[in-house]
Scaffold this motif. Structure first.
Motif, PDB file in Angstrom:
ATOM      1  N   PRO A  27     -12.043 -14.916 -14.487  1.00 16.93           N
ATOM      2  CA  PRO A  27     -12.027 -13.906 -13.422  1.00 16.93           C
ATOM      3  C   PRO A  27     -10.611 -13.614 -12.975  1.00 16.93           C
ATOM      4  CG  PRO A  27     -12.448 -16.057 -12.471  1.00 16.93           C
ATOM      5  CD  PRO A  27     -12.308 -16.271 -13.957  1.00 16.93           C
ATOM      6  N   ILE A  28     -10.345 -12.371 -12.599  1.00 15.59           N
ATOM      7  CA  ILE A  28      -9.073 -12.023 -11.970  1.00 15.59           C
ATOM      8  C   ILE A  28      -9.378 -11.752 -10.500  1.00 15.59           C
ATOM      9  CG2 ILE A  28      -7.141 -10.422 -11.903  1.00 15.59           C
ATOM     10  CD1 ILE A  28      -7.576  -9.939 -14.891  1.00 15.59           C
ATOM     11  N   MET A  29      -8.814 -12.587  -9.639  1.00 13.70           N
ATOM     12  CA  MET A  29      -9.113 -12.509  -8.222  1.00 13.70           C
ATOM     13  C   MET A  29      -8.494 -11.266  -7.590  1.00 13.70           C
ATOM     14  SD  MET A  29      -9.416 -15.629  -9.473  1.00 13.70           S
ATOM     15  CE  MET A  29      -7.847 -16.473  -9.485  1.00 13.70           C
ATOM     16  N   GLN A  30      -9.002 -10.878  -6.445  1.00 14.98           N
ATOM     17  CA  GLN A  30      -8.504  -9.702  -5.742  1.00 14.98           C
ATOM     18  C   GLN A  30      -7.028  -9.853  -5.393  1.00 14.98           C
ATOM     19  OE1 GLN A  30     -10.337  -6.640  -4.653  1.00 14.98           O
ATOM     20  NE2 GLN A  30     -11.304  -7.469  -6.486  1.00 14.98           N
ATOM     21  N   HIS A  31      -6.261  -8.801  -5.658  1.00  8.69           N
ATOM     22  CA  HIS A  31      -4.834  -8.836  -5.343  1.00  8.69           C
ATOM     23  C   HIS A  31      -4.289  -7.420  -5.260  1.00  8.69           C
ATOM     24  CE1 HIS A  31      -5.081  -8.497  -9.723  1.00  8.69           C
ATOM     25  NE2 HIS A  31      -3.877  -7.960  -9.701  1.00  8.69           N
ATOM     26  N   ALA A  32      -3.222  -7.274  -4.502  1.00  6.37           N
ATOM     27  CA  ALA A  32      -2.422  -6.051  -4.538  1.00  6.37           C
ATOM     28  C   ALA A  32      -1.400  -6.248  -5.641  1.00  6.37           C
ATOM     29  CB  ALA A  32      -1.732  -5.822  -3.197  1.00  6.37           C
ATOM     30  N   GLU A  33      -1.242  -5.265  -6.508  1.00  2.00           N
ATOM     31  CA  GLU A  33      -0.398  -5.421  -7.689  1.00  2.00           C
ATOM     32  C   GLU A  33       1.037  -5.821  -7.325  1.00  2.00           C
ATOM     33  OE1 GLU A  33       0.163  -5.789 -11.612  1.00  2.00           O
ATOM     34  OE2 GLU A  33      -1.743  -5.194 -10.704  1.00  2.00           O
ATOM     35  N   MET A  34       1.482  -6.947  -7.908  1.00  2.00           N
ATOM     36  CA  MET A  34       2.857  -7.448  -7.758  1.00  2.00           C
ATOM     37  C   MET A  34       3.259  -7.610  -6.296  1.00  2.00           C
ATOM     38  SD  MET A  34       4.831  -5.554 -10.940  1.00  2.00           S
ATOM     39  CE  MET A  34       3.816  -4.147 -11.455  1.00  2.00           C
ATOM     40  N   SER A  35       2.337  -8.086  -5.478  1.00  2.00           N
ATOM     41  CA  SER A  35       2.627  -8.232  -4.044  1.00  2.00           C
ATOM     42  C   SER A  35       3.700  -9.289  -3.776  1.00  2.00           C
ATOM     43  CB  SER A  35       1.350  -8.597  -3.276  1.00  2.00           C
ATOM     44  OG  SER A  35       0.920  -9.915  -3.584  1.00  2.00           O
ATOM     45  N   PHE A  36       4.022 -10.113  -4.769  1.00  2.00           N
ATOM     46  CA  PHE A  36       5.031 -11.159  -4.607  1.00  2.00           C
ATOM     47  C   PHE A  36       6.451 -10.636  -4.805  1.00  2.00           C
ATOM     48  CE2 PHE A  36       2.794 -11.419  -8.678  1.00  2.00           C
ATOM     49  CZ  PHE A  36       3.822 -11.096  -9.564  1.00  2.00           C
ATOM     50  N   LEU A  37       6.587  -9.334  -5.097  1.00  2.00           N
ATOM     51  CA  LEU A  37       7.906  -8.723  -5.255  1.00  2.00           C
ATOM     52  C   LEU A  37       8.389  -8.098  -3.947  1.00  2.00           C
ATOM     53  CD1 LEU A  37       7.543  -6.825  -8.674  1.00  2.00           C
ATOM     54  CD2 LEU A  37       8.317  -9.176  -8.271  1.00  2.00           C
ATOM     55  N   ASN A  38       9.691  -7.843  -3.876  1.00  2.00           N
ATOM     56  CA  ASN A  38      10.244  -7.154  -2.703  1.00  2.00           C
ATOM     57  C   ASN A  38       9.720  -5.725  -2.597  1.00  2.00           C
ATOM     58  OD1 ASN A  38      11.843  -9.346  -1.912  1.00  2.00           O
ATOM     59  ND2 ASN A  38      13.559  -8.712  -3.214  1.00  2.00           N
ATOM     60  N   ARG A  39       9.554  -5.084  -3.774  1.00  2.00           N
ATOM     61  CA  ARG A  39       9.085  -3.691  -3.792  1.00  2.00           C
ATOM     62  C   ARG A  39       7.923  -3.548  -4.779  1.00  2.00           C
ATOM     63  NH1 ARG A  39      13.831   0.255  -5.014  1.00  2.00           N
ATOM     64  NH2 ARG A  39      12.137   1.732  -4.644  1.00  2.00           N
ATOM     65  N   PRO A  40       6.718  -3.826  -4.347  1.00  2.00           N
ATOM     66  CA  PRO A  40       5.565  -3.663  -5.233  1.00  2.00           C
ATOM     67  C   PRO A  40       5.307  -2.186  -5.528  1.00  2.00           C
ATOM     68  CG  PRO A  40       5.023  -5.004  -3.298  1.00  2.00           C
ATOM     69  CD  PRO A  40       6.326  -4.351  -3.034  1.00  2.00           C
ATOM     70  N   PRO A  41       4.582  -1.886  -6.592  1.00  2.00           N
ATOM     71  CA  PRO A  41       4.204  -0.490  -6.855  1.00  2.00           C
ATOM     72  C   PRO A  41       3.434   0.086  -5.670  1.00  2.00           C
ATOM     73  CG  PRO A  41       3.630  -1.905  -8.699  1.00  2.00           C
ATOM     74  CD  PRO A  41       4.032  -2.810  -7.592  1.00  2.00           C
ATOM     75  N   LYS A  42       3.654   1.353  -5.400  1.00  2.00           N
ATOM     76  CA  LYS A  42       2.931   1.987  -4.291  1.00  2.00           C
ATOM     77  C   LYS A  42       1.522   2.417  -4.703  1.00  2.00           C
ATOM     78  CE  LYS A  42       6.954   3.697  -1.726  1.00  2.00           C
ATOM     79  NZ  LYS A  42       8.026   3.134  -2.568  1.00  2.00           N
ATOM     80  N   LYS A  43       1.387   2.843  -5.978  1.00  2.00           N
ATOM     81  CA  LYS A  43       0.092   3.359  -6.424  1.00  2.00           C
ATOM     82  C   LYS A  43      -0.232   2.840  -7.823  1.00  2.00           C
ATOM     83  CE  LYS A  43       1.019   7.558  -3.779  1.00  2.00           C
ATOM     84  NZ  LYS A  43       1.416   8.981  -3.870  1.00  2.00           N
ATOM     85  N   LEU A  44      -1.543   2.755  -8.102  1.00  2.00           N
ATOM     86  CA  LEU A  44      -2.031   2.299  -9.401  1.00  2.00           C
ATOM     87  C   LEU A  44      -3.037   3.295  -9.954  1.00  2.00           C
ATOM     88  CD1 LEU A  44      -2.884  -1.437  -8.580  1.00  2.00           C
ATOM     89  CD2 LEU A  44      -0.739  -0.557  -9.503  1.00  2.00           C
ATOM     90  N   PHE A  45      -3.165   3.306 -11.271  1.00  2.00           N
ATOM     91  CA  PHE A  45      -4.142   4.148 -11.952  1.00  2.00           C
ATOM     92  C   PHE A  45      -4.841   3.304 -13.025  1.00  2.00           C
ATOM     93  CE2 PHE A  45      -0.321   6.374 -10.771  1.00  2.00           C
ATOM     94  CZ  PHE A  45      -0.757   7.512 -10.101  1.00  2.00           C
ATOM     95  N   PHE A  46      -6.163   3.295 -13.013  1.00  2.00           N
ATOM     96  CA  PHE A  46      -6.931   2.597 -14.044  1.00  2.00           C
ATOM     97  C   PHE A  46      -7.768   3.618 -14.807  1.00  2.00           C
ATOM     98  CE2 PHE A  46      -6.117  -0.674 -10.889  1.00  2.00           C
ATOM     99  CZ  PHE A  46      -5.762  -1.761 -11.676  1.00  2.00           C
ATOM    100  N   TYR A  47      -7.903   3.382 -16.106  1.00  2.00           N
ATOM    101  CA  TYR A  47      -8.622   4.316 -16.971  1.00  2.00           C
ATOM    102  C   TYR A  47      -9.606   3.554 -17.850  1.00  2.00           C
ATOM    103  CZ  TYR A  47      -9.359   7.352 -21.076  1.00  2.00           C
ATOM    104  OH  TYR A  47      -9.906   8.071 -22.103  1.00  2.00           O
ATOM    105  N   ALA A  48     -10.870   3.984 -17.826  1.00  2.00           N
ATOM    106  CA  ALA A  48     -11.902   3.352 -18.645  1.00  2.00           C
ATOM    107  C   ALA A  48     -11.906   3.974 -20.040  1.00  2.00           C
ATOM    108  CB  ALA A  48     -13.275   3.495 -17.984  1.00  2.00           C
ATOM    109  N   LYS A  49     -11.030   3.478 -20.897  1.00  2.00           N
ATOM    110  CA  LYS A  49     -10.984   3.954 -22.292  1.00  2.00           C
ATOM    111  C   LYS A  49     -12.263   3.527 -23.019  1.00  2.00           C
ATOM    112  CE  LYS A  49      -9.004   5.620 -26.037  1.00  2.00           C
ATOM    113  NZ  LYS A  49      -8.242   4.736 -26.909  1.00  2.00           N
TER     114      LYS A  49
END
Length: 354
Positions: free
Chosen positions: A109-131
């Motif tokens: 399982p991959i637990m709930q997280h904000a992407e790269m929250s351990f960085l000083n400047r995490p990404p502001k937005k994400l995009f997921f695509y169901a290929k």
């Protein structure tokens, strides 16, 4: 239910869920890529307003068809896409800005997280695509991090907001397997170099403390805020990897996974995770664990506290099944994501902004 917005796009919620808001073509002829990209171009203000409110928009029913077309949609929504990835999951690159979401084994399982929250400047937005949408399970659950913060017991949230979270990560070196039950991917894959001096440049840039260990291994330690304020809305959100990196998180997460999926494999993984976690904790100091998280002052997040944190997430988690060509657009400062275990074909791709 949200009202229909135009002759081209309708908005609705999935029955029983608060997130995401779903954008769908109002008729089959409006489903092609050109209609979608043109509509996005003309309606950016409305889209960004909805993203601020909901934190998650699902584009469903459009004929996307390829990684390249997904990239076109993502660039239309936000041109500030990034190739840099300092996250922990092994990923395969598909286009300039598109990668597979995670190449971790399907049972994990991959637990709930904000992407790269351990960085000083995490990404502001994400995009997921169901290929390739999974036929069963393998969902990408999402959770409103603003709600998580509001509902977190104050003795935890106050401490996290005041002290932040301290992260400890160990990486194997070049040539090591990218798949490990506990470790993250090898450091050369994260820094895209086998040169330690080049890796150290990025390590310094990210304010990580580091130590090269025997066997060409690397230890990274850093402290980061645990609550972040949205750069536009000003709202506060739970924004850290405590529930992802804590040594007890996988086994606690799998209790919820097994309750939902009720598979024999799930029971086996749950029992094994409990056994291996107990062994790890018995024979390893906190600073020697492959991946771990503590409060910012170095004090341990107790088993009771991490259980409470994960419980708040699962109380508010929103789970929908993927459909082929779905595109999920997330505000990384407002909504978290994860992955449930699965069996069979599944390819979810991802892109992100700076």
């Amino acid at each position: 239910m949200p009202a229909k917005t135009s002759e081209e796009i309708s908005k609705n919620l999935i029955k029983g869920l608060n997130l995401p808001i779903v954008y769908s073509p109002s008729s089959p002829e409006k489903a092609d890529l050109k209609h979608l990209t043109n509509w996005i171009k003309k309606n950016q203000k409305e889209i960004q307003r909805d993203l601020l409110i909901y934190g998650a928009i699902l584009f469903r029913g459009f004929n996307v068809g390829s990684s390249e077309n997904f990239e076109k949609v993502a660039l239309g929504l936000d041109s500030n896409l990034s190739e840099a990835y300092l996250g922990t999951s092994p990923r395969d690159k598909k286009t300039k800005f598109v990668h597979t979401a995670s190449e971790l084994p399907s049972a994990y399982p991959i637990m709930q997280h904000a992407e790269m929250s351990f960085l000083n400047r995490p990404p502001k937005k994400l995009f997921f695509y169901a290929k390739v949408a999974p036929s069963k399970n393998g969902e990408t659950p999402i959770t409103d991090l603003r709600t998580v913060l509001r509902e977190m017991p104050s003795h935890i949230s106050d401490k996290v907001e005041k002290q932040g979270i301290k992260y400890i990560r160990h990486y194997d070196g070049p040539g090591a397997s990218r798949y490990s039950l506990w470790k993250t991917k090898p450091w050369n894959e994260m820094f895209k170099t086998v040169d330690k001096k080049e890796a150290e440049k990025e390590i310094k840039k990210q304010d990580f403390d580091h130590e090269w260990l025997p066997g060409n291994k690397l230890r990274l330690i850093n402290s980061q805020v645990g609550v972040r304020k949205h750069p536009i809305a000003g709202s506060k959100a739970w924004h850290n990897h405590s529930q992802t990196f804590h040594i007890d998180s996988p086994r606690l997460e799998y209790k919820y996974v097994f309750k939902r999926q009720k598979t024999l494999r799930g029971l086996g993984v749950y029992l094994i995770l409990n056994l291996l976690t107990g062994i790890k904790k018995l024979f390893s100091k906190s600073e020697d664990l492959d991946v771990h998280a503590t409060y910012g002052d170095g004090s341990e997040i107790s088993n009771k506290d991490i259980k409470t944190i994960i419980g708040v997430f699962w109380k508010n988690i929103q789970i929908f099944s993927w459909q082929k060509d779905d595109i999920l657009y997330l505000d990384n400062y407002s909504v978290s994501h994860g992955r449930l275990p699965f069996v069979g074909p599944r390819e979810i791709q991802v892109a992100w902004t700076e």
